[in-house]
Design a protein around this motif. Structure first.
Motif, PDB file in Angstrom:
ATOM      1  N   ALA A 104      -8.583 -13.458  19.348  1.00 39.44           N
ATOM      2  CA  ALA A 104      -9.652 -12.463  19.523  1.00 39.44           C
ATOM      3  C   ALA A 104      -9.729 -12.041  20.988  1.00 39.44           C
ATOM      4  N   GLN A 105      -9.609 -12.999  21.883  1.00 36.96           N
ATOM      5  CA  GLN A 105      -9.656 -12.699  23.312  1.00 36.96           C
ATOM      6  C   GLN A 105      -8.457 -11.822  23.700  1.00 36.96           C
ATOM      7  N   ARG A 106      -7.278 -12.155  23.171  1.00 34.96           N
ATOM      8  CA  ARG A 106      -6.078 -11.366  23.452  1.00 34.96           C
ATOM      9  C   ARG A 106      -6.258  -9.929  22.951  1.00 34.96           C
ATOM     10  N   ARG A 107      -6.797  -9.791  21.724  1.00 35.21           N
ATOM     11  CA  ARG A 107      -7.035  -8.448  21.180  1.00 35.21           C
ATOM     12  C   ARG A 107      -8.057  -7.692  22.026  1.00 35.21           C
ATOM     13  N   GLU A 108      -9.100  -8.387  22.464  1.00 31.12           N
ATOM     14  CA  GLU A 108     -10.127  -7.749  23.307  1.00 31.12           C
ATOM     15  C   GLU A 108      -9.507  -7.281  24.624  1.00 31.12           C
ATOM     16  N   GLN A 109      -8.678  -8.134  25.230  1.00 30.56           N
ATOM     17  CA  GLN A 109      -8.015  -7.739  26.481  1.00 30.56           C
ATOM     18  C   GLN A 109      -7.100  -6.543  26.246  1.00 30.56           C
ATOM     19  N   GLN A 110      -6.380  -6.584  25.144  1.00 27.04           N
ATOM     20  CA  GLN A 110      -5.483  -5.483  24.810  1.00 27.04           C
ATOM     21  C   GLN A 110      -6.277  -4.188  24.624  1.00 27.04           C
ATOM     22  N   LEU A 111      -7.386  -4.277  23.926  1.00 29.92           N
ATOM     23  CA  LEU A 111      -8.241  -3.116  23.703  1.00 29.92           C
ATOM     24  C   LEU A 111      -8.774  -2.590  25.041  1.00 29.92           C
ATOM     25  N   GLN A 112      -9.230  -3.503  25.903  1.00 30.06           N
ATOM     26  CA  GLN A 112      -9.734  -3.083  27.210  1.00 30.06           C
ATOM     27  C   GLN A 112      -8.634  -2.405  28.024  1.00 30.06           C
ATOM     28  N   GLN A 113      -7.417  -2.948  27.964  1.00 31.55           N
ATOM     29  CA  GLN A 113      -6.299  -2.329  28.681  1.00 31.55           C
ATOM     30  C   GLN A 113      -6.035  -0.926  28.132  1.00 31.55           C
ATOM     31  N   GLN A 114      -6.048  -0.802  26.799  1.00 32.40           N
ATOM     32  CA  GLN A 114      -5.824   0.511  26.196  1.00 32.40           C
ATOM     33  C   GLN A 114      -6.910   1.497  26.629  1.00 32.40           C
ATOM     34  N   GLN A 115      -8.150   1.035  26.608  1.00 34.61           N
ATOM     35  CA  GLN A 115      -9.257   1.899  27.015  1.00 34.61           C
ATOM     36  C   GLN A 115      -9.122   2.290  28.480  1.00 34.61           C
ATOM     37  N   GLN A 116      -8.739   1.327  29.315  1.00 35.67           N
ATOM     38  CA  GLN A 116      -8.545   1.611  30.743  1.00 35.67           C
ATOM     39  C   GLN A 116      -7.425   2.636  30.921  1.00 35.67           C
ATOM     40  N   GLN A 117      -6.327   2.465  30.170  1.00 35.33           N
ATOM     41  CA  GLN A 117      -5.226   3.424  30.251  1.00 35.33           C
ATOM     42  C   GLN A 117      -5.686   4.813  29.800  1.00 35.33           C
ATOM     43  N   GLN A 118      -6.470   4.849  28.717  1.00 36.06           N
ATOM     44  CA  GLN A 118      -6.965   6.139  28.238  1.00 36.06           C
ATOM     45  C   GLN A 118      -7.866   6.798  29.285  1.00 36.06           C
ATOM     46  N   ARG A 119      -8.731   5.988  29.929  1.00 39.12           N
ATOM     47  CA  ARG A 119      -9.598   6.544  30.977  1.00 39.12           C
ATOM     48  C   ARG A 119      -8.765   7.075  32.140  1.00 39.12           C
ATOM     49  N   GLU A 120      -7.746   6.321  32.516  1.00 38.42           N
ATOM     50  CA  GLU A 120      -6.864   6.756  33.612  1.00 38.42           C
ATOM     51  C   GLU A 120      -6.166   8.056  33.241  1.00 38.42           C
ATOM     52  N   GLU A 121      -5.640   8.096  32.009  1.00 37.27           N
ATOM     53  CA  GLU A 121      -4.956   9.315  31.566  1.00 37.27           C
ATOM     54  C   GLU A 121      -5.930  10.491  31.536  1.00 37.27           C
ATOM     55  N   GLU A 122      -7.139  10.277  31.056  1.00 38.29           N
ATOM     56  CA  GLU A 122      -8.147  11.336  31.015  1.00 38.29           C
ATOM     57  C   GLU A 122      -8.505  11.780  32.427  1.00 38.29           C
ATOM     58  N   ARG A 123      -8.651  10.826  33.342  1.00 38.13           N
ATOM     59  CA  ARG A 123      -8.958  11.153  34.741  1.00 38.13           C
ATOM     60  C   ARG A 123      -7.839  12.006  35.335  1.00 38.13           C
ATOM     61  N   ARG A 124      -6.569  11.599  35.077  1.00 35.64           N
ATOM     62  CA  ARG A 124      -5.433  12.378  35.604  1.00 35.64           C
ATOM     63  C   ARG A 124      -5.417  13.788  34.989  1.00 35.64           C
ATOM     64  N   ARG A 125      -5.699  13.886  33.687  1.00 31.68           N
ATOM     65  CA  ARG A 125      -5.744  15.213  33.055  1.00 31.68           C
ATOM     66  C   ARG A 125      -6.830  16.076  33.700  1.00 31.68           C
ATOM     67  N   GLN A 126      -8.003  15.445  33.882  1.00 28.12           N
ATOM     68  CA  GLN A 126      -9.102  16.180  34.515  1.00 28.12           C
ATOM     69  C   GLN A 126      -8.720  16.619  35.926  1.00 28.12           C
ATOM     70  N   GLU A 127      -8.095  15.696  36.677  1.00 29.59           N
ATOM     71  CA  GLU A 127      -7.666  16.048  38.035  1.00 29.59           C
ATOM     72  C   GLU A 127      -6.660  17.190  37.987  1.00 29.59           C
ATOM     73  N   GLU A 128      -5.751  17.140  37.046  1.00 30.51           N
ATOM     74  CA  GLU A 128      -4.742  18.193  36.906  1.00 30.51           C
ATOM     75  C   GLU A 128      -5.410  19.512  36.540  1.00 30.51           C
ATOM     76  N   LEU A 129      -6.384  19.457  35.621  1.00 35.61           N
ATOM     77  CA  LEU A 129      -7.102  20.677  35.254  1.00 35.61           C
ATOM     78  C   LEU A 129      -7.855  21.253  36.449  1.00 35.61           C
ATOM     79  N   VAL A 130      -8.511  20.381  37.221  1.00 35.36           N
ATOM     80  CA  VAL A 130      -9.236  20.830  38.410  1.00 35.36           C
ATOM     81  C   VAL A 130      -8.253  21.434  39.402  1.00 35.36           C
TER      82      VAL A 130
END
Length: 142
Positions: free
Chosen positions: A88-114
């Motif tokens: 469960a902890q491994r899955r939670e860490q994996q989920l957090q990493q995925q969410q962090q990656q998604q936030r980073e990708e969204e931030r980069r997209r936003q920066e690119e759009l700006v």
């Protein structure tokens, strides 16, 4: 008559001795029978004690085995629980990493759009400035 009397006395003594001997043999036989019964009773009691001890040892051994089995089951359950928590902890860490990656990708997209919007705005300003400059030139040349 003296001899006969003596023989009678001797015969009576012999009968008395025989009676005493028979009584003694009967007493001896009874004593022997009682000794044998006592020995049999002692042997029976000893066999019963040994049987009880064997049964008691078997009960104790069964209890030990049951306790060992219970402890083994507890250890196995704890192991499964620990593995479940780790998974469960491994899955939670994996989920957090995925969410962090998604936030980073969204931030980069936003920066690119700006960045693109800023570039577009810059081009539009430059185009506007160039038009204004041409228009001034045309007015000045007239």
């Amino acid at each position: 008559p003296v001899i006969k009397k003596g023989l009678g006395t001797q015969r009576r003594k012999t009968e008395q001795e025989e009676r005493k001997e028979r009584q003694a043999r009967r007493r001896e036989a009874e004593a022997e029978r009682q000794r044998q019964e006592q020995q049999q009773r002692i042997a029976r009691e000893q066999a019963q004690r040994e049987q009880y001890q064997r049964e008691q040892q078997a009960r104790i051994q069964a209890q030990r085995e049951a306790e060992q089995q219970r402890q083994q089951q507890v250890r196995e359950q704890q192991q499964r629980e620990m593995q479940r928590r780790q998974e469960a902890q491994r899955r939670e860490q994996q989920l957090q990493q995925q969410q962090q990656q998604q936030r980073e990708e969204e931030r980069r997209r936003q920066e690119e759009l700006v960045k693109q919007a800023n570039q577009q705005a810059q081009r539009m300003r430059q185009e506007q400035e160039q038009r204004e400059a041409r228009e001034r030139l045309e007015r000045e040349t007239q």
